[in-house]
Design a protein around this motif. Sequence first.
Motif, PDB file in Angstrom:
ATOM      1  N   SER A 163      72.699  50.726  25.484  1.00 46.42           N
ATOM      2  CA  SER A 163      73.302  50.506  26.581  1.00 46.42           C
ATOM      3  C   SER A 163      74.630  49.741  26.414  1.00 46.42           C
ATOM      4  O   SER A 163      74.787  48.515  25.736  1.00 46.42           O
ATOM      5  N   SER A 164      75.945  50.367  27.275  1.00 45.83           N
ATOM      6  CA  SER A 164      77.079  49.546  26.893  1.00 45.83           C
ATOM      7  C   SER A 164      76.685  48.333  28.110  1.00 45.83           C
ATOM      8  O   SER A 164      77.472  47.200  27.922  1.00 45.83           O
ATOM      9  N   VAL A 165      76.117  48.651  29.514  1.00 45.49           N
ATOM     10  CA  VAL A 165      75.900  47.717  29.897  1.00 45.49           C
ATOM     11  C   VAL A 165      75.221  46.795  29.753  1.00 45.49           C
ATOM     12  O   VAL A 165      75.158  45.463  29.485  1.00 45.49           O
ATOM     13  N   LYS A 166      73.376  46.917  28.566  1.00 49.11           N
ATOM     14  CA  LYS A 166      73.163  45.864  28.569  1.00 49.11           C
ATOM     15  C   LYS A 166      73.243  45.597  26.676  1.00 49.11           C
ATOM     16  O   LYS A 166      72.880  46.507  26.358  1.00 49.11           O
ATOM     17  N   GLN A 167      73.190  44.641  26.558  1.00 51.50           N
ATOM     18  CA  GLN A 167      74.046  44.749  25.124  1.00 51.50           C
ATOM     19  C   GLN A 167      72.223  44.843  24.204  1.00 51.50           C
ATOM     20  O   GLN A 167      71.451  44.129  24.702  1.00 51.50           O
ATOM     21  N   ASN A 168      71.864  45.981  23.279  1.00 54.45           N
ATOM     22  CA  ASN A 168      70.796  45.503  22.414  1.00 54.45           C
ATOM     23  C   ASN A 168      69.288  45.619  22.880  1.00 54.45           C
ATOM     24  O   ASN A 168      68.285  45.616  22.955  1.00 54.45           O
ATOM     25  N   PHE A 169      70.003  46.827  24.642  1.00 59.13           N
ATOM     26  CA  PHE A 169      68.855  47.160  24.869  1.00 59.13           C
ATOM     27  C   PHE A 169      69.111  48.724  24.395  1.00 59.13           C
ATOM     28  O   PHE A 169      70.490  49.417  24.264  1.00 59.13           O
ATOM     29  N   TYR A 170      68.247  49.933  24.701  1.00 55.63           N
ATOM     30  CA  TYR A 170      68.322  51.375  23.601  1.00 55.63           C
ATOM     31  C   TYR A 170      67.231  51.575  24.091  1.00 55.63           C
ATOM     32  O   TYR A 170      66.336  52.239  24.927  1.00 55.63           O
ATOM     33  N   LEU A 171      68.163  53.327  24.396  1.00 54.25           N
ATOM     34  CA  LEU A 171      66.464  54.030  25.153  1.00 54.25           C
ATOM     35  C   LEU A 171      65.916  54.582  23.949  1.00 54.25           C
ATOM     36  O   LEU A 171      65.582  54.458  22.773  1.00 54.25           O
ATOM     37  N   ALA A 172      64.455  54.667  24.205  1.00 48.18           N
ATOM     38  CA  ALA A 172      63.381  54.198  23.817  1.00 48.18           C
ATOM     39  C   ALA A 172      61.888  54.661  24.851  1.00 48.18           C
ATOM     40  O   ALA A 172      62.561  55.094  25.656  1.00 48.18           O
ATOM     41  N   PHE A 173      61.210  55.363  24.000  1.00 53.36           N
ATOM     42  CA  PHE A 173      59.866  55.732  24.945  1.00 53.36           C
ATOM     43  C   PHE A 173      58.697  54.790  24.767  1.00 53.36           C
ATOM     44  O   PHE A 173      58.573  53.715  24.067  1.00 53.36           O
ATOM     45  N   GLU A 174      58.364  55.010  25.913  1.00 50.66           N
ATOM     46  CA  GLU A 174      56.717  53.747  25.859  1.00 50.66           C
ATOM     47  C   GLU A 174      55.804  54.491  26.703  1.00 50.66           C
ATOM     48  O   GLU A 174      55.547  55.802  27.365  1.00 50.66           O
ATOM     49  N   GLU A 175      55.009  54.597  25.703  1.00 50.48           N
ATOM     50  CA  GLU A 175      53.423  55.049  26.645  1.00 50.48           C
ATOM     51  C   GLU A 175      52.759  54.386  27.367  1.00 50.48           C
ATOM     52  O   GLU A 175      52.616  53.015  28.099  1.00 50.48           O
ATOM     53  N   GLU A 176      52.556  55.990  28.602  1.00 51.58           N
ATOM     54  CA  GLU A 176      51.610  55.285  29.937  1.00 51.58           C
ATOM     55  C   GLU A 176      50.969  56.459  29.969  1.00 51.58           C
ATOM     56  O   GLU A 176      51.372  57.773  30.688  1.00 51.58           O
ATOM     57  N   GLY A 177      49.862  55.673  29.749  1.00 50.32           N
ATOM     58  CA  GLY A 177      48.173  57.198  29.298  1.00 50.32           C
ATOM     59  C   GLY A 177      48.865  58.105  28.640  1.00 50.32           C
ATOM     60  O   GLY A 177      48.667  57.693  27.732  1.00 50.32           O
ATOM     61  N   ASN A 178      48.854  59.353  29.524  1.00 53.48           N
ATOM     62  CA  ASN A 178      49.378  60.450  28.505  1.00 53.48           C
ATOM     63  C   ASN A 178      50.740  61.241  28.104  1.00 53.48           C
ATOM     64  O   ASN A 178      51.077  61.648  27.480  1.00 53.48           O
ATOM     65  N   ILE A 179      51.429  60.005  28.831  1.00 53.62           N
ATOM     66  CA  ILE A 179      52.966  60.410  29.000  1.00 53.62           C
ATOM     67  C   ILE A 179      53.343  59.273  28.307  1.00 53.62           C
ATOM     68  O   ILE A 179      53.572  58.120  27.772  1.00 53.62           O
ATOM     69  N   GLN A 180      54.643  59.842  27.679  1.00 50.75           N
ATOM     70  CA  GLN A 180      55.895  58.873  27.318  1.00 50.75           C
ATOM     71  C   GLN A 180      57.263  59.255  27.812  1.00 50.75           C
ATOM     72  O   GLN A 180      57.179  59.830  27.189  1.00 50.75           O
ATOM     73  N   LYS A 181      57.401  57.952  28.692  1.00 51.85           N
ATOM     74  CA  LYS A 181      58.331  57.840  29.629  1.00 51.85           C
ATOM     75  C   LYS A 181      59.600  57.917  29.109  1.00 51.85           C
ATOM     76  O   LYS A 181      59.310  56.400  27.758  1.00 51.85           O
ATOM     77  N   LEU A 182      61.239  57.809  29.601  1.00 47.29           N
ATOM     78  CA  LEU A 182      61.834  57.718  28.256  1.00 47.29           C
ATOM     79  C   LEU A 182      62.444  56.549  29.728  1.00 47.29           C
ATOM     80  O   LEU A 182      62.632  55.949  30.646  1.00 47.29           O
ATOM     81  N   ILE A 183      62.646  55.380  28.091  1.00 42.91           N
ATOM     82  CA  ILE A 183      62.904  53.710  29.707  1.00 42.91           C
ATOM     83  C   ILE A 183      64.291  52.970  28.339  1.00 42.91           C
ATOM     84  O   ILE A 183      64.371  53.384  27.172  1.00 42.91           O
ATOM     85  N   LEU A 184      64.435  51.918  28.685  1.00 43.03           N
ATOM     86  CA  LEU A 184      65.873  51.139  28.014  1.00 43.03           C
ATOM     87  C   LEU A 184      64.640  49.959  27.402  1.00 43.03           C
ATOM     88  O   LEU A 184      63.969  48.910  28.234  1.00 43.03           O
ATOM     89  N   LYS A 185      65.086  49.761  26.034  1.00 39.67           N
ATOM     90  CA  LYS A 185      64.016  48.912  25.497  1.00 39.67           C
ATOM     91  C   LYS A 185      65.305  47.558  24.664  1.00 39.67           C
ATOM     92  O   LYS A 185      65.776  47.747  24.524  1.00 39.67           O
ATOM     93  N   HIS A 186      64.751  46.637  25.049  1.00 36.77           N
ATOM     94  CA  HIS A 186      65.152  45.670  23.737  1.00 36.77           C
ATOM     95  C   HIS A 186      65.040  45.458  22.454  1.00 36.77           C
ATOM     96  O   HIS A 186      63.554  45.430  22.442  1.00 36.77           O
TER      97      HIS A 186
END
Length: 201
Positions: A163-186
């Motif tokens: 992210s250009s807004v939050k340094q060292n935060f990246y597009l990533a996936f996170e498990e939420e039950g059977n779903i893999q959500k797109l999130i911003l992760k440090h």
Amino acid sequence: MRRNKETPYLCHHLAYIWCLRGIIERYMNILSVVKMQQEDEVDAFRLVTPTNPAEISIQNIDQRTLITEKTEKNFTAQFVKNDSDNQSKFLLYTYKETLPPRGIPVLFSATIDNKRFLMCCDNDSSIYFKKEELPIDISSKHSEFIFYQRSFSAGHTSFSFESSVKQNFYLAFEEEGNIQKLILKHCPPGKLDETIQMKVF
């Protein structure tokens, strides 16, 4: 032959004018360069590919494909095994940056209900799609729409998107039950987190 007494004066005068002309021309050239630099610095990001973006799909390390997903509040994104509705196509726009780049500035766009939506990040590190016109020039040094594309690691064909807004935060996936959500992760510098590894094709 009688020499005109005004000749030395005229020669000196012409030489002075010629010298002054050279000084003025150099000054004008300097002003021109400064003006060009100021114009470049007005826009922190400027669109490079307005009419020829790359049409892409994105997969994570589990070989799941990113698609848009409608929720009660907005449109988000998640990774799925099969894209039966053909929602996995995105347009990738490239920008140039006036500041020293941290990678290739890019913007993700998706067509939802025949309308353009841009991927953006929120202050709470969530990722969603906002109905917005494609920005040609972005004056801010940071933008919710701009991500820095970089190689995931040396020798890899995969990428990470910071992210250009939050340094060292990246597009990533996170498990939420059977779903893999797109999130911003440090992800601290030097750490290889496979959840931020994205394949673009």
